[in-house]
Design an enzyme around this catalytic site. Structure first.
Site, PDB file in Angstrom:
ATOM      1  N   HIS A  20      69.704 -42.492  43.160  1.00  0.00           N
ATOM      2  CA  HIS A  20      71.101 -42.138  43.424  1.00  0.00           C
ATOM      3  C   HIS A  20      71.967 -43.400  43.514  1.00  0.00           C
ATOM      4  O   HIS A  20      73.056 -43.458  42.956  1.00  0.00           O
ATOM      5  CB  HIS A  20      71.236 -41.373  44.758  1.00  0.00           C
ATOM      6  CG  HIS A  20      70.561 -40.031  44.799  1.00  0.00           C
ATOM      7  ND1 HIS A  20      69.649 -39.692  45.772  1.00  0.00           N
ATOM      8  CD2 HIS A  20      70.668 -38.938  44.000  1.00  0.00           C
ATOM      9  CE1 HIS A  20      69.240 -38.438  45.584  1.00  0.00           C
ATOM     10  NE2 HIS A  20      69.836 -37.959  44.510  1.00  0.00           N
ATOM     11  N   LYS A  44      71.453 -21.084  52.263  1.00  0.00           N
ATOM     12  CA  LYS A  44      70.159 -21.512  51.720  1.00  0.00           C
ATOM     13  C   LYS A  44      69.935 -22.965  52.130  1.00  0.00           C
ATOM     14  O   LYS A  44      70.099 -23.884  51.334  1.00  0.00           O
ATOM     15  CB  LYS A  44      70.185 -21.378  50.184  1.00  0.00           C
ATOM     16  CG  LYS A  44      68.881 -21.721  49.505  1.00  0.00           C
ATOM     17  CD  LYS A  44      69.054 -21.713  48.001  1.00  0.00           C
ATOM     18  CE  LYS A  44      68.165 -22.714  47.315  1.00  0.00           C
ATOM     19  NZ  LYS A  44      68.648 -24.076  47.276  1.00  0.00           N
ATOM     20  N   ARG A  95      67.379 -37.124  34.400  1.00  0.00           N
ATOM     21  CA  ARG A  95      66.128 -37.864  34.367  1.00  0.00           C
ATOM     22  C   ARG A  95      65.305 -37.434  33.161  1.00  0.00           C
ATOM     23  O   ARG A  95      65.183 -38.127  32.186  1.00  0.00           O
ATOM     24  CB  ARG A  95      65.317 -37.630  35.653  1.00  0.00           C
ATOM     25  CG  ARG A  95      65.820 -38.428  36.809  1.00  0.00           C
ATOM     26  CD  ARG A  95      65.431 -37.825  38.119  1.00  0.00           C
ATOM     27  NE  ARG A  95      66.073 -36.529  38.303  1.00  0.00           N
ATOM     28  CZ  ARG A  95      66.080 -35.861  39.434  1.00  0.00           C
ATOM     29  NH1 ARG A  95      65.453 -36.342  40.474  1.00  0.00           N
ATOM     30  NH2 ARG A  95      66.696 -34.715  39.530  1.00  0.00           N
ATOM     31  N   SER A 133      64.280 -36.788  45.374  1.00  0.00           N
ATOM     32  CA  SER A 133      64.207 -36.670  46.836  1.00  0.00           C
ATOM     33  C   SER A 133      62.998 -35.827  47.228  1.00  0.00           C
ATOM     34  O   SER A 133      62.314 -36.108  48.213  1.00  0.00           O
ATOM     35  CB  SER A 133      65.475 -36.009  47.371  1.00  0.00           C
ATOM     36  OG  SER A 133      66.615 -36.718  46.978  1.00  0.00           O
TER      37      SER A 133
HETATM   38  P1  ADP Z   1      70.878 -31.487  43.618  1.00  0.00           P
HETATM   39  O1  ADP Z   1      70.206 -30.763  44.721  1.00  0.00           O
HETATM   40  O2  ADP Z   1      72.305 -31.088  43.392  1.00  0.00           O
HETATM   41  O3  ADP Z   1      70.108 -31.615  42.330  1.00  0.00           O
HETATM   42  P2  ADP Z   1      70.153 -34.228  44.257  1.00  0.00           P
HETATM   43  O4  ADP Z   1      70.550 -34.899  45.503  1.00  0.00           O
HETATM   44  O5  ADP Z   1      68.713 -33.955  44.054  1.00  0.00           O
HETATM   45  O6  ADP Z   1      71.053 -32.941  44.214  1.00  0.00           O
HETATM   46  O7  ADP Z   1      70.687 -35.041  43.025  1.00  0.00           O
HETATM   47  C1  ADP Z   1      72.048 -35.280  42.813  1.00  0.00           C
HETATM   48  C2  ADP Z   1      72.251 -35.747  41.393  1.00  0.00           C
HETATM   49  O8  ADP Z   1      71.590 -36.988  41.210  1.00  0.00           O
HETATM   50  C3  ADP Z   1      71.672 -34.800  40.329  1.00  0.00           C
HETATM   51  O9  ADP Z   1      72.531 -34.812  39.204  1.00  0.00           O
HETATM   52  C4  ADP Z   1      70.344 -35.440  39.985  1.00  0.00           C
HETATM   53  O10 ADP Z   1      69.964 -35.139  38.656  1.00  0.00           O
HETATM   54  C5  ADP Z   1      70.693 -36.913  40.127  1.00  0.00           C
HETATM   55  N1  ADP Z   1      69.506 -37.728  40.414  1.00  0.00           N
HETATM   56  C6  ADP Z   1      68.629 -37.592  41.418  1.00  0.00           C
HETATM   57  N2  ADP Z   1      67.642 -38.517  41.357  1.00  0.00           N
HETATM   58  C7  ADP Z   1      67.933 -39.275  40.266  1.00  0.00           C
HETATM   59  C8  ADP Z   1      67.307 -40.400  39.627  1.00  0.00           C
HETATM   60  N3  ADP Z   1      66.163 -40.899  40.087  1.00  0.00           N
HETATM   61  N4  ADP Z   1      67.890 -40.908  38.521  1.00  0.00           N
HETATM   62  C9  ADP Z   1      69.038 -40.368  38.033  1.00  0.00           C
HETATM   63  N5  ADP Z   1      69.657 -39.309  38.575  1.00  0.00           N
HETATM   64  C10 ADP Z   1      69.133 -38.774  39.669  1.00  0.00           C
END
Ligand code: ADP
Length: 164
Positions: A20, A44, A95, A133
Site C-alpha cells: 500500500h 460486514k 497485483r 493484508s
Molecule cells: P480492499 O479490501 O478494498 O481490497 P485492501 O486494503 O486489501 O482493500 O487494498 C486496497 C487497494 O490496494 C486494492 O486496490 C488492492 O488491490 C491494493 N493493494 C493491496 N496490496 C497491494 C500490493 N501489495 N500491491 C499493489 N496493490 C495492492
C-alpha cells in the site's frame, strides 16, 4: 490557478502493508494530494483491527509523506465520498490476474454511478505482487516473520494483537 489534483485511495487497510505504502508514494508523483480512505462496512465487519486502530496505524505509517497525504474513513458509496472531498480519481492497485475481475466490475459500477470520476489502476511494485493484508495476518498468526512486509509501527501492533 489550476485545480489541485486529488486522488482517493480506498481500501480496508487491515492492516496497511508496504505494498500500500509503495502505491501511495507512486501516486504522489501524479497527484497533489492523496486521501487514504478506510472503508467502513458496519454490516460486514470481519476486520482484525478496529477502525480507530487502522486510522492510527495508517496515519503513523504515512507521516513521512507530510501534508499531501491525508487519512480518513468513509461509510456508504465511495463515489459519494469522492465527490464530497473533491477527488477526481480513485486509485486501486493490481497485483495478479485474480485482482482483475473484481476490480474491473467495481470500476465499471463506479463509472455508472458517477461518470466524472475515473478509476486509475497502478501495477503493484515488483517486490509486492504477492503481498496482501490477509496473507500478512495469516503468517503472523502462524508465528512467521513479516518484518519485511509492513511498516515498523504495524509490526508492533500485529505482534501485540496476536499476543492478546
Ligand atoms: P480492499 O479490501 O478494498 O481490497 P485492501 O486494503 O486489501 O482493500 O487494498 C486496497 C487497494 O490496494 C486494492 O486496490 C488492492 O488491490 C491494493 N493493494 C493491496 N496490496 C497491494 C500490493 N501489495 N500491491 C499493489 N496493490 C495492492
Amino acid at each position: 490557478m489550476a485545480r489541485s489534483k486529488i486522488a482517493v485511495y480506498p481500501g480496508s487497510f487491515d492492516p496497511i502493508t508496504n505494498g500500500h505504502i509503495d502505491l501511495i508514494k507512486r501516486s504522489l508523483r501524479i497527484f497533489d494530494q492523496v486521501i487514504v480512505a478506510i472503508a467502513v462496512n458496519p454490516n460486514k465487519d470481519d476486520s482484525l483491527f478496529s477502525l480507530e486502530e487502522r486510522l492510527a496505524m495508517v496515519r503513523e505509517a504515512v507521516k513521512g509523506f507530510g501534508s499531501r497525504v491525508r487519512v480518513d474513513s468513509f461509510e456508504g458509496l465511495l463515489v459519494n465520498y469522492a465527490q464530497q472531498i473533491g477527488a477526481q480519481v480513485i486509485i486501486r492497485g493490481l497485483r495478479a490476474v485474480s485482482d482483475f475481475e473484481y476490480e474491473f466490475q467495481m470500476a465499471m459500477m463506479n463509472r455508472e454511478l458517477n461518470t466524472r470520476l475515473e478509476t486509475l489502476f497502478m501495477m503493484t511494485g515488483g517486490s509486492y505482487f504477492y503481498l496482501s493484508s490477509r496473507l500478512v495476518k495469516e503468517v503472523v498468526g502462524l508465528g512467521g516473520d513479516v518484518s519485511g512486509f509492513v511498516p515498523k509501527n504495524v509490526l508492533k501492533k500485529l505482534k501485540a494483537k496476536f499476543d492478546e
